[in-house]
Scaffold this motif. Structure first.
Motif, PDB file in Angstrom:
ATOM      1  N   ALA A   1       0.828  -1.211   0.000  1.00 12.72           N
ATOM      2  CA  ALA A   1       0.000   0.000   0.000  1.00 12.72           C
ATOM      3  C   ALA A   1       0.859   1.256   0.000  1.00 12.72           C
ATOM      4  N   LYS A   2       1.972   1.214   0.706  1.00 20.84           N
ATOM      5  CA  LYS A   2       2.873   2.374   0.738  1.00 20.84           C
ATOM      6  C   LYS A   2       3.445   2.655  -0.634  1.00 20.84           C
TER       7      LYS A   2
ATOM      8  N   VAL B   1      -5.553   8.379  14.465  1.00 17.02           N
ATOM      9  CA  VAL B   1      -5.096   9.407  15.421  1.00 17.02           C
ATOM     10  C   VAL B   1      -3.570   9.379  15.525  1.00 17.02           C
ATOM     11  N   TYR B   2      -3.009   8.183  15.571  1.00 12.67           N
ATOM     12  CA  TYR B   2      -1.548   8.052  15.636  1.00 12.67           C
ATOM     13  C   TYR B   2      -0.911   8.591  14.357  1.00 12.67           C
ATOM     14  N   LEU B   3      -1.588   8.376  13.224  1.00 17.20           N
ATOM     15  CA  LEU B   3      -1.089   8.920  11.957  1.00 17.20           C
ATOM     16  C   LEU B   3      -1.070  10.450  11.996  1.00 17.20           C
TER      17      LEU B   3
ATOM     18  N   GLY C   1      10.317   4.200  10.636  1.00 22.83           N
ATOM     19  CA  GLY C   1      10.054   5.276  11.576  1.00 22.83           C
ATOM     20  C   GLY C   1       8.611   5.395  12.016  1.00 22.83           C
ATOM     21  N   LEU C   2       7.764   4.422  11.678  1.00 21.93           N
ATOM     22  CA  LEU C   2       6.365   4.474  12.084  1.00 21.93           C
ATOM     23  C   LEU C   2       6.171   3.956  13.502  1.00 21.93           C
ATOM     24  N   LEU C   3       7.107   3.162  13.960  1.00 25.98           N
ATOM     25  CA  LEU C   3       7.192   2.739  15.346  1.00 25.98           C
ATOM     26  C   LEU C   3       8.579   3.151  15.843  1.00 25.98           C
ATOM     27  N   PRO C   4       8.768   3.324  17.148  1.00 25.40           N
ATOM     28  CA  PRO C   4      10.080   3.771  17.654  1.00 25.40           C
ATOM     29  C   PRO C   4      11.225   2.946  17.078  1.00 25.40           C
ATOM     30  N   LYS C   5      12.066   3.592  16.301  1.00 30.79           N
ATOM     31  CA  LYS C   5      13.069   2.893  15.505  1.00 30.79           C
ATOM     32  C   LYS C   5      14.117   2.187  16.353  1.00 30.79           C
ATOM     33  N   ARG C   6      14.527   2.812  17.424  1.00 34.29           N
ATOM     34  CA  ARG C   6      15.610   2.252  18.234  1.00 34.29           C
ATOM     35  C   ARG C   6      15.266   0.854  18.746  1.00 34.29           C
ATOM     36  N   ALA C   7      14.006   0.641  19.071  1.00 40.14           N
ATOM     37  CA  ALA C   7      13.587  -0.656  19.601  1.00 40.14           C
ATOM     38  C   ALA C   7      13.107  -1.592  18.506  1.00 40.14           C
ATOM     39  N   PHE C   8      12.187  -1.121  17.664  1.00 42.37           N
ATOM     40  CA  PHE C   8      11.515  -2.009  16.715  1.00 42.37           C
ATOM     41  C   PHE C   8      12.381  -2.366  15.509  1.00 42.37           C
TER      42      PHE C   8
ATOM     43  N   GLY D   1      -0.326   3.340   3.369  1.00 41.59           N
ATOM     44  CA  GLY D   1       0.511   2.236   3.806  1.00 41.59           C
ATOM     45  C   GLY D   1       0.499   2.080   5.314  1.00 41.59           C
ATOM     46  N   PHE D   2       0.561   3.201   6.031  1.00 40.81           N
ATOM     47  CA  PHE D   2       0.537   3.126   7.487  1.00 40.81           C
ATOM     48  C   PHE D   2      -0.778   2.543   7.982  1.00 40.81           C
ATOM     49  N   ILE D   3      -1.907   3.048   7.458  1.00 43.46           N
ATOM     50  CA  ILE D   3      -3.211   2.562   7.909  1.00 43.46           C
ATOM     51  C   ILE D   3      -3.361   1.068   7.619  1.00 43.46           C
ATOM     52  N   VAL D   4      -2.931   0.641   6.440  1.00 40.94           N
ATOM     53  CA  VAL D   4      -3.016  -0.777   6.100  1.00 40.94           C
ATOM     54  C   VAL D   4      -2.111  -1.597   7.020  1.00 40.94           C
ATOM     55  N   GLY D   5      -0.912  -1.072   7.276  1.00 40.66           N
ATOM     56  CA  GLY D   5      -0.005  -1.762   8.194  1.00 40.66           C
ATOM     57  C   GLY D   5      -0.595  -1.864   9.590  1.00 40.66           C
TER      58      GLY D   5
END
Length: 447
Positions: free
Chosen positions: A78-79, A420-422, A311-318, A87-91
Motif C-alpha cells: 500500500a505504501k 489518530v496516531y497517523l 520510523g512508524l514505530l520507535p526505531k531504536r527498539a523495533f 501504507g501506514f493505515i493498512v499496516g
C-alpha cells in the motif's frame, strides 16, 4: 544500533513451510466447532466459498510479491502503490491480524491440552508455549523454518490418513452409492446464500497464512520468483486438504452436535476412532499449534521491524536486529508478552478479530494491484491486473460487512486509533510520511 538488515537464507520449501505453519493445516480441526456452527453444518459449500474468495486475493498477493519484493506484506504494498499514509493505515490493520494470530495458537493449545489432561490448568500450557516460542524465534528464522517443515509434514500425513479412513468406512461393503455420496454435501442447501456467506466470513480463517510469507521477502532467496510460487503452493495444499476434510466429514456425519464447541474436534475423533485416535490427534495438534504460533511470532515481529525501520514505530527498539542471531529480538519478546492476552479471549472472538484485520487488508491489497497497474499504464494481462483484483476486492468488502457488530466495532475502533496516531506522526499531515524509495535490491519490477 545494530545494522538493520536481514539475512537471505530461505528456500521455496522453507518459505512454504512457514506459510503452512502459520496457516497450519490442522487449524481446520482446532477451530472445527466454531467453523461447524458458523457454517450451520454445511461445511463443503461454506469452505468452497471461502476458498474461492481467498484465491482471487492470493493472485493479487503473488502479483505484488513479484513486483515489490520487500518485507512488510500489505503495508509495503500500500505504501508503494497508493500512498505512505495509506501504507501506514493498512499496516496498522495488518498488525491487528498478526498480533491476534499467536494469541489464537495459545488459546487453542490451552483448550485442547487441558481438555485431554484436565488436572493441568490451561494457563500452564499457554505460558509454557509462549516461552518456548520466544526462545526458538529469537534463535533464528532458519531454525523456525526447519522445525515448521517437519511438523507440517506430520499434519498433512494425519489429515490424509483421517480422510482416507473415513472414505474407507463410508464405502465399506458398497452400501452407499458413489454418486449419492459425492453429491449429498453439494446438494444439501438448507440455508440461503447470504447465510452461507456469513459462515464463509468466519471459516475463511482456515485459509489465512499465505500472506505472511510476504513479510519474509528480504530473508528469501530470489524472492520475485520464490514468494509467488510459495503463495500458489500454499493455497493449493490448504485448499485440497480443507475441502477434502469437509467432504468426508459432512458425508460421514450429516448432523453433529458438541458438548464443548472449542474442543469439538476431540469429540469428533472419539466418534471416529475412539481414545487411540484422540491421543494421536492431540499429539499432532500440539505440533500444529506450536508451528502456527512460531510462524505467527515470526510474521508479526518482521512486520513491526519494517514499520520500525520506516520510523512508524520507535526505531531504536523495533528496528533493532540482534548482532548474533540476526533476528528482531525486541519485537519477538513484545509479541510474546502480548500473547498473554490469550488468557482473556475465547477462540471464536480471537478468530473474528483476525478475520477483520485480514479481510480488510486483503481489500486494500487487491486495490493496490489495480492502482499500481493504472499508474504504470499496464495494458496487457488484464485479468491479473484489473479483473481478478476487482473481484477480490468486492468479495473482501462483502465478507467484512458480514462480520458481527462487536467485531466491526472493535475493528474500526482500532483503525480510528491508528488514524489518530497517523495525525501525530504527520503533525496533522503537515509532515507527510516519507515516500517509499526502492533501492537497487528493493525495486518495483514493472512489465
Amino acid at each position: 544500533m545494530s545494522n538493520t538488515s536481514l539475512k537471505r537464507t530461505l528456500s521455496l520449501w522453507q518459505v512454504s513451510a512457514l506459510g503452512l505453519a502459520w496457516n497450519t493445516p490442522m487449524i481446520y480441526f482446532s477451530t472445527f466447532g466454531v467453523s461447524y456452527e458458523s457454517a450451520s453444518g454445511q461445511l463443503l459449500i461454506t469452505y468452497t466459498l471461502a476458498f474461492i474468495a481467498i484465491l482471487f486475493t492470493g493472485i493479487s498477493y503473488a502479483y505484488l510479491a513479484k513486483k515489490i519484493p520487500v518485507s512488510g506484506s500489505a503495508y509495503t504494498f500500500a505504501k508503494a502503490a497508493i500512498h505512505p499514509n495509506a501504507g501506514f493505515i493498512v499496516g496498522w490493520i495488518v498488525l491487528l491480524n498478526y498480533l491476534f494470530a499467536p494469541i489464537i495458537a495459545c488459546i487453542t493449545f490451552g483448550v485442547f491440552l487441558s481438555a485431554q489432561f484436565p488436572t493441568i490448568p490451561s494457563f500452564v500450557w499457554i505460558i509454557a508455549l509462549i516461552i518456548l516460542l520466544a526462545a526458538i524465534a529469537i534463535k533464528g528464522i532458519g531454525a523456525s523454518a526447519n522445525i515448521s517443515a517437519t511438523f507440517v509434514a506430520i499434519q498433512l500425513l494425519f489429515i490424509g490418513g483421517f480422510a482416507g479412513f473415513l472414505l474407507y468406512k463410508l464405502f465399506q461393503g458398497g452400501n452407499v452409492p458413489l454418486a449419492n455420496a459425492f453429491a449429498a454435501p453439494l446438494l444439501q442447501l438448507d440455508n440461503p446464500f447470504h447465510v452461507l456467506m456469513v459462515g464463509a466470513s468466519v471459516v475463511v480463517f482456515s485459509f489465512l497464512g499465505f500472506d505472511t510469507i510476504t513479510t519474509l521477502s528480504e530473508e528469501t532467496k530470489n524472492p520475485t520468483k520464490t514468494i509467488p510460487r510459495a503463495i500458489y503452493l500454499i493455497l493449493i495444499i490448504v485448499g485440497t486438504f480443507h475441502l477434502t476434510s469437509s467432504f468426508v466429514i459432512q458425508t460421514s456425519f450429516p448432523r453433529l452436535s458438541f458438548i464443548q464447541a472449542d474442543a469439538a474436534a476431540l469429540e469428533l475423533m472419539a466418534s471416529v476412532g475412539g481414545g487411540i485416535l484422540q491421543l494421536i490427534f492431540i499429539v499432532v495438534l500440539a505440533m500444529a499449534i506450536f508451528t502456527q504460533g512460531l510462524a505467527s511470532i515470526t510474521a508479526v515481529s518482521r512486520l513491526m521491524f519494517v514499520m520500525g525501520r520506516d520510523g512508524l514505530l520507535p526505531k531504536r527498539a523495533f528496528a533493532f536486529i540482534h548482532p548474533t542471531y540476526k533476528t528482531p529480538v525486541f519485537n519477538i519478546i513484545l509479541a510474546s508478552c502480548l500473547s498473554l492476552l490469550s488468557l482473556l479471549f475465547t477462540v471464536e472472538s480471537a478468530i473474528r478479530f483476525v478475520n477483520f484485520g485480514a479481510l480488510t487488508s486483503f481489500f486494500f491489497v487487491n486495490l493496490c494491484v489495480i492502482i499500481l497497474s493504472w499508474k504504470n499504464r499496464v495494458r496487457h494481462a488484464p485479468f491479473l491486473t484489473y479483473i481478478a483484483p476487482a473481484i477480490g476486492a468486492t468479495i473482501m468488502f462483502v465478507l467484512v460487512s458480514m462480520l458481527d457488530v462487536t467485531t466491526l466495532t472493535v475493528g474500526f475502533t482500532w483503525i480510528a486509533f491508528g488514524f489518530v496516531y497517523l495525525l501525530y506522526l504527520t503533525n496533522v499531515f503537515q509532515q507527510p510520511l516519507a515516500a517509499w524509495k526502492p533501492s537497487s535490491k528493493q525495486s518495483i519490477h514493472l512489465p
